[in-house]
Write an enzyme that holds these catalytic residues in place. Structure first.
Site, PDB file in Angstrom:
ATOM      1  N   ASP A 197       0.834  -1.207   0.000  1.00 36.23           N
ATOM      2  CA  ASP A 197       0.000   0.000   0.000  1.00 36.23           C
ATOM      3  C   ASP A 197       0.869   1.257   0.000  1.00 36.23           C
ATOM      4  O   ASP A 197       1.929   1.287   0.630  1.00 36.23           O
ATOM      5  CB  ASP A 197      -0.901  -0.015   1.254  1.00 36.23           C
ATOM      6  CG  ASP A 197      -2.108   0.906   1.106  1.00 36.23           C
ATOM      7  OD1 ASP A 197      -2.287   1.503   0.018  1.00 36.23           O
ATOM      8  OD2 ASP A 197      -2.865   1.046   2.077  1.00 36.23           O
ATOM      9  N   ASN A 205     -10.268  -3.415  -6.227  1.00 42.51           N
ATOM     10  CA  ASN A 205      -9.395  -2.555  -7.034  1.00 42.51           C
ATOM     11  C   ASN A 205      -9.911  -2.346  -8.461  1.00 42.51           C
ATOM     12  O   ASN A 205      -9.483  -1.420  -9.150  1.00 42.51           O
ATOM     13  CB  ASN A 205      -7.954  -3.094  -7.072  1.00 42.51           C
ATOM     14  CG  ASN A 205      -7.192  -2.897  -5.774  1.00 42.51           C
ATOM     15  OD1 ASN A 205      -6.258  -3.636  -5.471  1.00 42.51           O
ATOM     16  ND2 ASN A 205      -7.592  -1.897  -4.984  1.00 42.51           N
TER      17      ASN A 205
HETATM   18  C1  FPP Z   1      -1.489  -0.224  -3.543  1.00 44.05           C
HETATM   19  O1  FPP Z   1      -0.999   1.096  -3.584  1.00 44.05           O
HETATM   20  C2  FPP Z   1      -0.949  -1.005  -4.612  1.00 44.05           C
HETATM   21  C3  FPP Z   1      -1.658  -1.688  -5.558  1.00 44.05           C
HETATM   22  C4  FPP Z   1      -3.116  -1.748  -5.675  1.00 44.05           C
HETATM   23  C5  FPP Z   1      -0.946  -2.447  -6.589  1.00 44.05           C
HETATM   24  C6  FPP Z   1       0.200  -3.223  -6.078  1.00 44.05           C
HETATM   25  C7  FPP Z   1       0.950  -3.743  -7.211  1.00 44.05           C
HETATM   26  C8  FPP Z   1       2.266  -3.757  -7.327  1.00 44.05           C
HETATM   27  C9  FPP Z   1       3.275  -3.353  -6.343  1.00 44.05           C
HETATM   28  C10 FPP Z   1       2.809  -4.264  -8.548  1.00 44.05           C
HETATM   29  C11 FPP Z   1       3.098  -5.706  -8.347  1.00 44.05           C
HETATM   30  C12 FPP Z   1       3.530  -6.210  -9.587  1.00 44.05           C
HETATM   31  C13 FPP Z   1       3.645  -7.512  -9.819  1.00 44.05           C
HETATM   32  C14 FPP Z   1       4.104  -7.946 -11.152  1.00 44.05           C
HETATM   33  C15 FPP Z   1       3.287  -8.512  -8.799  1.00 44.05           C
HETATM   34  P1  FPP Z   1      -2.069   2.203  -3.828  1.00 44.05           P
HETATM   35  O2  FPP Z   1      -2.212   2.387  -5.289  1.00 44.05           O
HETATM   36  O3  FPP Z   1      -3.322   1.813  -3.093  1.00 44.05           O
HETATM   37  O4  FPP Z   1      -1.418   3.456  -3.173  1.00 44.05           O
HETATM   38  P2  FPP Z   1      -2.233   4.697  -2.573  1.00 44.05           P
HETATM   39  O5  FPP Z   1      -3.088   4.131  -1.470  1.00 44.05           O
HETATM   40  O6  FPP Z   1      -1.156   5.576  -2.057  1.00 44.05           O
HETATM   41  O7  FPP Z   1      -3.008   5.300  -3.691  1.00 44.05           O
END
Ligand code: FPP
Length: 234
Positions: free
Chosen positions: A16, A64
């Site tokens: 996150d 998501n």
């Molecule tokens: C949450 O941060 C993250 C995600 C929903 C995506 C996580 C995915 C990756 C790290 C890529 C993984 C890749 C592979 C190939 C496994 P957020 O977008 O919720 O952050 P925020 O809360 O600050 O907006």
């Protein structure tokens, strides 16, 4: 604080803060996810090097899909390209990759890339990465129940042990849960498997959660007194 370092067998991470990390740097959310992926690659190697055997990663929840079309599409393409590109890396590290989640709503290319990666790594014995992708914890329990009914299992035979075998993966309890970015919620992640886990909620955004931050998590975990509902051993 107890000086002896305890190593959790099963670590789960709610990835996150990629978006906020990028925003603070004047970058796009996509760049944040890319930075999150790069970090995940190094961090998972480090976590296995410490002796952890199973790593469950929440990389895409069923919820998501409510994000913008652009972001969902970027993430889906990232999964496809990285799952293909990382086959060699996982094999070099002797890590088996499995997936938890529903296929429903996922693009065919993602399902294909998941199958190729899990098939190519299925004989590895050094550790397990469990990518929770299009995952929802309540859905997992519903899906397990449906499979039990389909198998005509007698209600007297249903035990916790049997139920665990009907989950997406039978990987046992999580010992340590980490959610980065300061949020302190489970967000429908592994409700069955987290029943006795220790929780750790660092403020750090995921792309900045490095080896030294995991060391800190291990220190905190080691200092916790896990009694599993019993009485403390003196
Ligand atoms: C949450 O941060 C993250 C995600 C929903 C995506 C996580 C995915 C990756 C790290 C890529 C993984 C890749 C592979 C190939 C496994 P957020 O977008 O919720 O952050 P925020 O809360 O600050 O907006």
């Amino acid at each position: 604080m107890n000086n002896e370092l305890k190593i959790p067998n099963h670590v789960a991470i709610i990835v996150d803060g990629n978006g906020r990390w990028a925003k603070e740097k004047g970058m796009t959310r996509s760049e944040g996810h890319l930075a999150g992926f790069e970090n995940l690659r190094d961090l998972s190697d480090y976590i296995f090097s410490k002796g952890t055997k199973i790593l469950s990663l929440y990389v895409f929840s069923t919820e998501n899909f409510k994000r913008s079309k652009e972001e969902v599409s970027f993430l889906m393409n990232l999964f496809v390209s990285k799952f293909k590109a990382e086959i060699k890396h996982f094999n070099e590290k002797n890590v088996k990759v499995v997936f938890s989640g529903r296929h429903e709503n996922l693009p065919a290319a993602v399902i294909k890339a998941e199958e190729e990666l899990s098939d190519a790594t299925k004989n590895n014995t050094g550790g397990v990465v469990n990518f929770c992708l299009n995952y929802g914890g309540r859905a997992e329990i519903v899906d397990a129940t449906k499979k039990i009914i389909k198998d005509n299992i007698d209600s007297d035979e249903i035990t916790e042990e049997l139920f665990s075998k009907y989950l997406y993966q039978d990987l046992g309890d999580v010992d340590l849960l980490i959610r980065t970015s300061g949020e302190e919620r489970l967000s429908n992640f592994l409700p069955w498997q987290l029943s006795y886990a220790e929780f750790y909620f660092p403020d750090t955004y995921f792309p900045d959660f490095k080896e030294k931050d995991f060391d800190k998590a291990l220190e905190v975990y080691s200092s916790r007194d896990r009694r599993f509902g019993g009485i403390k051993n003196k």
